[in-house]
Motif scaffolding. Structure first.
Motif, PDB file in Angstrom:
ATOM      1  N   LEU A   1       0.045  -0.507 -18.642  1.00  0.00           N
ATOM      2  CA  LEU A   1      -0.484  -1.200 -17.488  1.00  0.00           C
ATOM      3  C   LEU A   1       0.710  -1.153 -16.528  1.00  0.00           C
ATOM      4  O   LEU A   1       0.546  -0.277 -15.301  1.00  0.00           O
ATOM      5  CB  LEU A   1      -1.345  -2.825 -17.224  1.00  0.00           C
ATOM      6  N   ASN A   2       1.820  -1.890 -16.423  1.00  0.00           N
ATOM      7  CA  ASN A   2       3.242  -0.601 -16.352  1.00  0.00           C
ATOM      8  C   ASN A   2       2.749  -0.291 -15.652  1.00  0.00           C
ATOM      9  O   ASN A   2       3.750   0.142 -13.838  1.00  0.00           O
ATOM     10  CB  ASN A   2       4.293  -2.280 -16.568  1.00  0.00           C
ATOM     11  N   ALA A   3       3.153   0.889 -16.047  1.00  0.00           N
ATOM     12  CA  ALA A   3       3.317   2.476 -16.287  1.00  0.00           C
ATOM     13  C   ALA A   3       2.201   2.580 -15.126  1.00  0.00           C
ATOM     14  O   ALA A   3       2.426   3.331 -14.691  1.00  0.00           O
ATOM     15  CB  ALA A   3       3.609   3.123 -17.738  1.00  0.00           C
ATOM     16  N   ILE A   4       0.961   2.289 -15.827  1.00  0.00           N
ATOM     17  CA  ILE A   4       0.061   4.115 -15.295  1.00  0.00           C
ATOM     18  C   ILE A   4      -0.426   2.368 -13.867  1.00  0.00           C
ATOM     19  O   ILE A   4      -1.540   3.938 -12.894  1.00  0.00           O
ATOM     20  CB  ILE A   4      -1.297   3.297 -15.621  1.00  0.00           C
ATOM     21  N   SER A   5      -0.279   1.278 -13.349  1.00  0.00           N
ATOM     22  CA  SER A   5      -0.238   1.167 -12.311  1.00  0.00           C
ATOM     23  C   SER A   5       0.020   1.589 -11.050  1.00  0.00           C
ATOM     24  O   SER A   5      -1.404   1.207 -10.239  1.00  0.00           O
ATOM     25  CB  SER A   5       0.043  -0.567 -11.616  1.00  0.00           C
ATOM     26  N   SER A   6       0.628   2.615 -10.512  1.00  0.00           N
ATOM     27  CA  SER A   6       0.479   3.069  -9.559  1.00  0.00           C
ATOM     28  C   SER A   6      -0.079   4.326  -9.317  1.00  0.00           C
ATOM     29  O   SER A   6      -0.999   4.509  -8.044  1.00  0.00           O
ATOM     30  CB  SER A   6       2.370   3.644  -8.764  1.00  0.00           C
ATOM     31  N   VAL A   7      -1.044   4.604 -10.543  1.00  0.00           N
ATOM     32  CA  VAL A   7      -1.552   5.963 -10.542  1.00  0.00           C
ATOM     33  C   VAL A   7      -2.936   5.179 -10.088  1.00  0.00           C
ATOM     34  O   VAL A   7      -3.572   5.844  -9.621  1.00  0.00           O
ATOM     35  CB  VAL A   7      -1.492   6.833 -12.131  1.00  0.00           C
ATOM     36  N   TYR A   8      -2.733   4.182 -11.193  1.00  0.00           N
ATOM     37  CA  TYR A   8      -4.591   3.076 -10.566  1.00  0.00           C
ATOM     38  C   TYR A   8      -4.563   3.397  -9.071  1.00  0.00           C
ATOM     39  O   TYR A   8      -5.802   3.432  -8.820  1.00  0.00           O
ATOM     40  CB  TYR A   8      -4.226   2.202 -11.214  1.00  0.00           C
TER      41      TYR A   8
END
Length: 143
Positions: free
Chosen positions: A47-54
């Motif tokens: 979730l931390n890794a994909i948060s900017s993509v979201y």
């Protein structure tokens, strides 16, 4: 009609007192009258890794859902917004895994290796974000 159930899976054996040790993975599945694809269950590091993509790829659906929560709208009245957000995040995650998996894995590993120095991972985050944009994931596909 709305139903909810949770399954807890201990990541390691319990102590002699019966309390779980280590991480526990919680899986919550909700069923509504409309059929929607099941959203993935992400670890905190994913979730931390994909948060900017979201933030980029599901911006409008996030804003719509958050606005309802801000206005204290009853959760039962936010079903459409919640399902749209779940759908966007699930589709975006699937798109990242298909098109940008190596970048996401590298970024996630960097974040785990540098828990207090995430700034050193900014280049990897930028690469992941660029990949998501180039592949027109989430709401970007509608532009």
């Amino acid at each position: 009609f709305f139903s909810c159930f949770a399954v807890l899976i201990p990541a390691c054996p319990c102590t002699s007192t019966g309390s779980p040790r280590g991480r526990i993975v919680a899986r919550i599945s909700q069923t509504t009258m409309s059929a929607a694809a099941e959203a993935p269950i992400l670890t905190s590091s994913e979730l931390n890794a994909i948060s900017s993509v979201y933030s980029m790829c599901c911006n409008k659906t996030m804003a719509d859902y958050t606005e309802g929560k801000r206005q204290k709208v009853h959760p039962g009245m936010l079903v459409t917004e919640r399902e749209a957000l779940e759908s966007c995040t699930a589709q975006t995650y699937a798109g990242v895994r298909v098109n940008c998996a190596e970048m996401m894995d590298s970024y996630q590993e960097c974040l785990l290796d540098n828990p207090r120095k995430w700034k050193v991972c900014n280049g990897l985050r930028d690469s992941l974000d660029k990949c998501a944009i180039q592949n027109k994931l989430g709401e970007i596909a509608k532009m």
